[in-house]
Design a protein around this motif. Structure first.
Motif, short mmCIF file in Angstrom:
data_model
loop_
_atom_site.label_atom_id
_atom_site.label_comp_id
_atom_site.label_asym_id
_atom_site.label_seq_id
_atom_site.Cartn_x
_atom_site.Cartn_y
_atom_site.Cartn_z
N THR A 154 43.40 63.30 78.54
CA THR A 154 44.63 64.27 78.31
C THR A 154 45.01 64.51 76.88
N TYR A 155 45.05 65.92 76.60
CA TYR A 155 45.42 66.30 75.31
C TYR A 155 46.88 66.22 74.80
N ILE A 156 46.76 65.58 73.86
CA ILE A 156 48.34 65.24 73.30
C ILE A 156 48.33 65.62 71.84
N GLU A 157 49.56 66.49 71.62
CA GLU A 157 49.72 66.78 70.11
C GLU A 157 51.09 66.04 69.64
N VAL A 158 51.11 65.47 68.72
CA VAL A 158 52.33 64.93 68.28
C VAL A 158 52.98 65.42 66.64
N ASN A 159 54.05 65.83 66.66
CA ASN A 159 54.50 66.41 65.39
C ASN A 159 55.72 65.62 65.15
N ALA A 160 55.82 65.37 63.75
CA ALA A 160 57.05 64.91 63.14
C ALA A 160 57.39 65.79 62.32
N GLN A 161 58.96 66.19 62.28
CA GLN A 161 59.65 66.88 61.10
C GLN A 161 60.76 66.66 60.58
N GLU A 200 54.56 61.32 57.88
CA GLU A 200 53.32 61.07 58.67
C GLU A 200 53.71 60.41 59.91
N VAL A 201 52.88 60.70 61.01
CA VAL A 201 53.21 60.29 62.24
C VAL A 201 51.80 59.69 62.88
N THR A 202 51.97 58.85 63.81
CA THR A 202 50.73 58.11 64.51
C THR A 202 51.26 58.36 65.93
N LEU A 203 49.85 58.48 66.88
CA LEU A 203 50.30 58.32 68.12
C LEU A 203 49.32 56.79 68.43
N ASP A 204 50.11 55.78 68.95
CA ASP A 204 49.24 54.38 68.89
C ASP A 204 49.02 54.26 70.36
N THR A 212 56.77 57.88 59.49
CA THR A 212 57.33 57.15 58.27
C THR A 212 57.68 58.67 57.37
N CYS A 213 58.46 58.49 56.41
CA CYS A 213 59.09 59.64 55.51
C CYS A 213 59.08 58.79 54.23
N ASN A 214 58.96 59.66 53.06
CA ASN A 214 58.99 59.56 51.82
C ASN A 214 60.43 59.25 51.28
N VAL A 215 61.57 59.70 52.09
CA VAL A 215 62.88 59.43 51.74
C VAL A 215 63.41 59.18 53.09
N PRO A 216 64.63 58.18 53.16
CA PRO A 216 65.22 58.04 54.32
C PRO A 216 66.20 59.42 54.99
N VAL A 217 65.57 59.64 56.06
CA VAL A 217 66.20 60.97 56.83
C VAL A 217 66.28 60.79 58.41
N ASP A 218 66.76 61.45 59.06
CA ASP A 218 66.76 61.77 60.33
C ASP A 218 65.54 62.80 60.69
N ALA A 219 64.44 62.22 61.41
CA ALA A 219 63.45 63.17 61.56
C ALA A 219 63.31 63.51 63.11
N VAL A 220 62.61 64.29 63.62
CA VAL A 220 62.41 64.44 65.03
C VAL A 220 60.84 64.36 65.30
N VAL A 221 60.62 63.73 66.30
CA VAL A 221 59.15 63.72 66.90
C VAL A 221 59.07 64.56 68.07
N PHE A 222 58.05 65.29 68.09
CA PHE A 222 57.95 66.25 69.47
C PHE A 222 56.60 66.67 69.57
N GLY A 223 56.20 67.14 70.65
CA GLY A 223 54.76 67.80 70.92
C GLY A 223 54.76 67.94 72.21
N ASP A 224 53.58 68.08 72.81
CA ASP A 224 53.01 68.34 74.24
C ASP A 224 52.20 67.60 74.67
N VAL A 225 52.04 67.57 76.12
CA VAL A 225 51.05 66.68 76.71
C VAL A 225 50.51 67.72 77.90
N THR A 268 51.30 66.36 61.85
CA THR A 268 50.77 66.72 63.06
C THR A 268 49.57 65.80 63.41
N VAL A 269 49.42 65.50 64.65
CA VAL A 269 48.21 64.35 65.04
C VAL A 269 47.88 65.08 66.53
N THR A 270 46.58 65.21 66.69
CA THR A 270 46.21 65.69 68.07
C THR A 270 45.12 64.83 68.28
#
Length: 163
Positions: free
Chosen positions: A129-136, A52-56, A74-87, A147-149
Motif C-alpha cells: 500500500t502506498y501511503i503519503e502523510v503530510n503535516a502542516q 516533522e512527521v513520521t509514519l510508524d 513535531t513542530c519547532n513552535v507550539p501550534v495546532d497542525a494538521v496531519v493529512f494524506g492519502d492511501v 511529507t513522508v511517503t
C-alpha cells in the motif's frame, strides 16, 4: 611623442608606465597581499525543520476494509497542525484509495497521531500500500509542510486487539 618632448620627460613617462604595469601584475598575481584580512565568521547554527512527521505503523483496522495509520508530528513552535494524506492500494485491475486528515496539537515534543482510512469503493487488504502523510501548520500567510511517503503492507490486527 612629439619632437618637442624632452628626453628626460619621455623616459619618466616610460618608467611610470612600466611601474604601473608591474603594480597591476603584482596586484592580480597576489590579490591577498593587498586585501584586508578576512573577518572571522561564526558557523550558522544547525537548521531545525519547522515541522516533522513520521509514519510508524499501518495495520488493517478492526472495521472491515479499514487501515489504521499511526505516527508522530513535531513542530519547532507550539501550534495546532494538521496531519493529512492519502492511501492507495492496487488490487488487480482495481484500486482501493482514500484520503485522511486529523488535527494534531504540535510542539517540540513528538505528539502521536492516529487516522483511520476507509477504502473508497473498495476495502483495504493486507497488500502493498502506498501511503503519503503530510503535516502542516501556518503562521499568518506562511505555511510549513513536511511529507513522508512509504509503501508498506498493512499488518492484520490480532483478533483480541482493537484498533
Amino acid at each position: 611623442m612629439s619632437a618637442g618632448t624632452p628626453r628626460p620627460v619621455a623616459a619618466l613617462a616610460r618608467t611610470a608606465l612600466v611601474l604601473c604595469v608591474v603594480v597591476a601584475t603584482a596586484t592580480l598575481a597576489a590579490p591577498s597581499a593587498l586585501a584586508a584580512p578576512p573577518i572571522p565568521v561564526r558557523p550558522a547554527p544547525a537548521q531545525v525543520d519547522p515541522v516533522e512527521v513520521t509514519l510508524d505503523s499501518a495495520e488493517i483496522g478492526s472495521e472491515p476494509g479499514t487501515v489504521v495509520l499511526r505516527g508522530t508530528v513535531t513542530c519547532n513552535v507550539p501550534v495546532d497542525a494538521v496531519v493529512f494524506g492519502d492511501v492507495a492500494q492496487v488490487q488487480g485491475l482495481d484500486i482501493a484509495r482514500d484520503f485522511f486528515g486529523v488535527p494534531a496539537p504540535c510542539s517540540s515534543t513528538p505528539t502521536a497521531w492516529t487516522a483511520t482510512s476507509f477504502g473508497a469503493l473498495r476495502v483495504f487488504l493486507p497488500l502493498p500500500t502506498y501511503i503519503e502523510v503530510n503535516a502542516q501548520y501556518c503562521v499568518g500567510e506562511l505555511c510549513y509542510t513536511a511529507t513522508v511517503t512509504e509503501t508498506v503492507t498493512p499488518t492484520p490486527t490480532d483478533a483480541g486487539t482493537s484498533a
